[in-house]
Every structure is written in C-alpha cells, then in structure tokens.
Design a protein around this motif. Structure first.
Motif, PDB file in Angstrom:
ATOM      1  N   ALA A  22      12.848   1.803   2.943  1.00  0.00           N
ATOM      2  CA  ALA A  22      12.164   0.851   3.827  1.00  0.00           C
ATOM      3  C   ALA A  22      11.250   1.593   4.801  1.00  0.00           C
ATOM      4  N   HIS A  23      11.703   2.750   5.255  1.00  0.00           N
ATOM      5  CA  HIS A  23      10.894   3.557   6.176  1.00  0.00           C
ATOM      6  C   HIS A  23       9.691   4.186   5.469  1.00  0.00           C
ATOM      7  N   LEU A  24       9.925   4.791   4.315  1.00  0.00           N
ATOM      8  CA  LEU A  24       8.856   5.518   3.631  1.00  0.00           C
ATOM      9  C   LEU A  24       7.841   4.598   2.961  1.00  0.00           C
ATOM     10  N   TYR A  25       8.335   3.525   2.347  1.00  0.00           N
ATOM     11  CA  TYR A  25       7.474   2.699   1.497  1.00  0.00           C
ATOM     12  C   TYR A  25       7.338   1.261   1.976  1.00  0.00           C
ATOM     13  N   ARG A  26       7.982   0.934   3.092  1.00  0.00           N
ATOM     14  CA  ARG A  26       7.906  -0.399   3.714  1.00  0.00           C
ATOM     15  C   ARG A  26       8.352  -1.502   2.761  1.00  0.00           C
ATOM     16  N   ILE A  27       9.346  -1.225   1.940  1.00  0.00           N
ATOM     17  CA  ILE A  27       9.891  -2.233   1.018  1.00  0.00           C
ATOM     18  C   ILE A  27      10.847  -3.131   1.800  1.00  0.00           C
TER      19      ILE A  27
END
Length: 336
Positions: A168-173
């Motif tokens: 969620a942090h790296l790819y905003r999923i």
C-alpha cells in the motif's frame, strides 16, 4: 463489477461468492481444493455456486504457485479481489508448518502482486483474530500491538498484514485486512469446534473440551462476516494521508469482524446439545499449544467507518448450523 475470490470453495469464500452473485456481481473463483479437509464438502459448495447462473466461473489453481496462478488468470479481467484462501487452523500449523509458509506467505505475496500488476480497485484479504496472541487486554482493538503470536498460523497472518502495508505504501494499492473472530454457520469447516462437537454428539461419542472448558470466544455467524466483507469491498480506503483503522497513512486499513460479545464455551456446547436433542459427554482436556484462552472483538472501527452491526447471536446461530448439519448428512430430525 467482476470480483476475483480466492478460496471460493472454502467456508467464507463460498458464502461471499454466493452473496456477490445474488446481488448481480460476476465472480471468478479460484481454489486449490487441497485435502486439509473433505474435498467432497468443497465440491458441494462449488456445485451450489454453479446453480446460481452463468456469472460464476471457477478455476482450480494453487495461488501459492505464482507461475500456475498467472497462467490461470491470463486473459481474465476483474475489478476487485477478495483474498480468502489460506492454510487455516492453529493446531495444524504445529504439525505442518511448511504448509503455512507456502500458502499464507508466498500465496499472499502472489495475490498482492496480482493486485499491483492488474491495478485493481481494492484488495480485501483475510487476517485473523489469532494475531492478538497473548494479549491480555479485552476486548481486542485494532490499535493494540500484536507482536506476540502464539502459533505459526497467527505469525503468518501478521506477516500478511505487514506485506500489505508495504505494498500500500510503495504502490498505493487500496487494501483492507479483516481479522475474523471464530466464524461458524452452515457449510462450515469440519475442523472447527462447532462441527466437531455436533458430529460427536450425533455419533454418540464424547466431545473434547480443551482448556478444561474455561475458554471464551467471540462467535461470529457467517452472514455477519459476509456483511462485513462486502461492506469493505464496496468502500476502498482513500489514499488521502489520513490515519486509517490499524494506524496506516497509506490506503490500507485493518478491521476486526466479530460479534462484539465474548461467549463462554460451555454456553455454546449447551446450545448444540439442545439443537441436537441429546446431551454431550464432555471430556475435559488442558489447553492446546497455540490456543488463546479468550477472544473478544472491539468492532468500533468498522462500526464507525462502515456502519457494520452484527445481527446474529449464538442463541439463533447455533441451531441454524445444527439444522444445516442434520440436513447435509441426512440425519433424522430427532433420533432420540
């Protein structure tokens, strides 16, 4: 909306898939159909889903094998994912730890990679109340630290939450993790206490009551679990930098889904006895390694954010399970 549901032949996956189909969604279900418990039960669930029309498709694949998973999903489109497949069971994680490493760690990574590569709108995944481990403060809150798991199963579920936070942090999923509390109901799992107790009573065998009967559980009826899963699926967390349930500032939140009541194990057994029409012979045994003595869900976060309210008490839910069990196994309404 087309939804990919992992563990579609499993207990919760079956019920979530059935609900989504009933409201008009299209469901692509995947499941490895492993033999952790009776495959015939899993196939019977799939047969029920197949009766609901052409909006359900199923593929047998092990999602912990990324090559097989990607091949199975090649050419398939879906908007959102409900990842419910896992190697379940606290006690079995002591006997076969590598199964948990493969299914729950590699498998979870594979599914969030699918979510990243497909740019899905939302990935909802199953965590577990087991992550609370040896916590003494009740009820369990999503704000509590969960650093002391009592079983490998619990450790893998905590690791899944951490992996999802990273993605969620790296790819905003957008992702939502759900800590389920002692789920029961029709089409349930044969390794769960309610099924084991009911079977033993109908078979005229003693029931094994661990923890000398001094255990409490937040028993959550399957319809209430489904309501929570679907409410989350329909409402992805925003990527707005605001702190979410569970503490993330990324588009990732953690919720408890429970009945918001901690019930005495003896009360659950008494309700099963009443529904079966026969008393149980109770064999009192010590706590099992990895077990937690008490569970109790604080559901304030999901109530506040999504208006979630459990509706089924064990007084109503236990007879519904026993009646289904009786019908599924072709047992007479009253044998004694």
């Amino acid at each position: 909306m087309r939804v990919l549901v992992t563990g579609a032949a499993g207990f919760i996956g079956f019920h979530v898939s059935r609900h989504l189909l009933a409201r008009g969604n299209t469901v692509l279900g995947i499941d490895s159909l492993n033999d952790y418990y009776d495959i015939a039960l899993k196939q019977a669930r799939l047969a029920e889903l197949g009766k609901l029309g052409g909006r359900f498709a199923f593929k047998q694949v092990d999602f912990s094998n990324h090559v097989a998973l990607e091949a199975a999903l090649d050419g398939e489109d879906f908007d959102r994912i409900v990842h419910l497949g896992a190697q379940a069971g606290v006690r079995y994680s002591i006997e076969n730890p590598r199964a948990y490493l493969q299914a729950n760690l590699a498998g979870h990574l594979n599914m969030i990679e699918i979510g990243r590569n497909r740019r899905v709108e939302h990935l909802v995944y199953a965590s577990s109340s087991s992550v609370y481990g040896g916590n003494d403060a009740l009820p369990f809150r999503v704000e509590d630290r969960v650093d002391h798991p009592l079983s490998l199963y619990a450790a893998t579920k905590k690791a899944d939450e951490l992996m999802s936070e990273t993605y969620a942090h790296l790819y905003r999923i957008p992702q939502t993790g759900l800590r389920f509390f002692t789920v029961y109901g029709p089409w349930g799992r044969p390794d769960m206490a309610m099924w084991l107790f009911t079977k033993a009573i109908f078979d005229g065998q003693p029931i094994k009551v661990f923890g000398e009967g001094r255990m409490r559980r937040d028993f959550t009826y399957i319809d209430d679990i489904v309501a929570g899963v679907v409410a989350c699926l329909d409402n992805p967390p925003a990527d707005d930098g605001v702190v979410k349930a569970g503490g993330s500032i990324s588009p990732h939140r953690i919720y408890n889904i429970g009945n918001n009541r901690s019930e005495d194990l003896g009360e659950m057994i008494a309700l099963i006895e009443q529904a079966c029409g026969r008393p149980a012979e109770r064999r009192m045994l010590p706590m099992q390694p990895g077990d937690v003595r008490d569970t109790f869900a604080d559901i304030g976060a999901i109530q506040r954010d999504l208006g979630y309210e459990p509706r089924t008490s064990i007084v109503d839910g236990v007879p519904l399970f026993v009646n289904w069990y009786r019908e599924y196994h072709g047992l007479a309404t009253r044998s004694w």
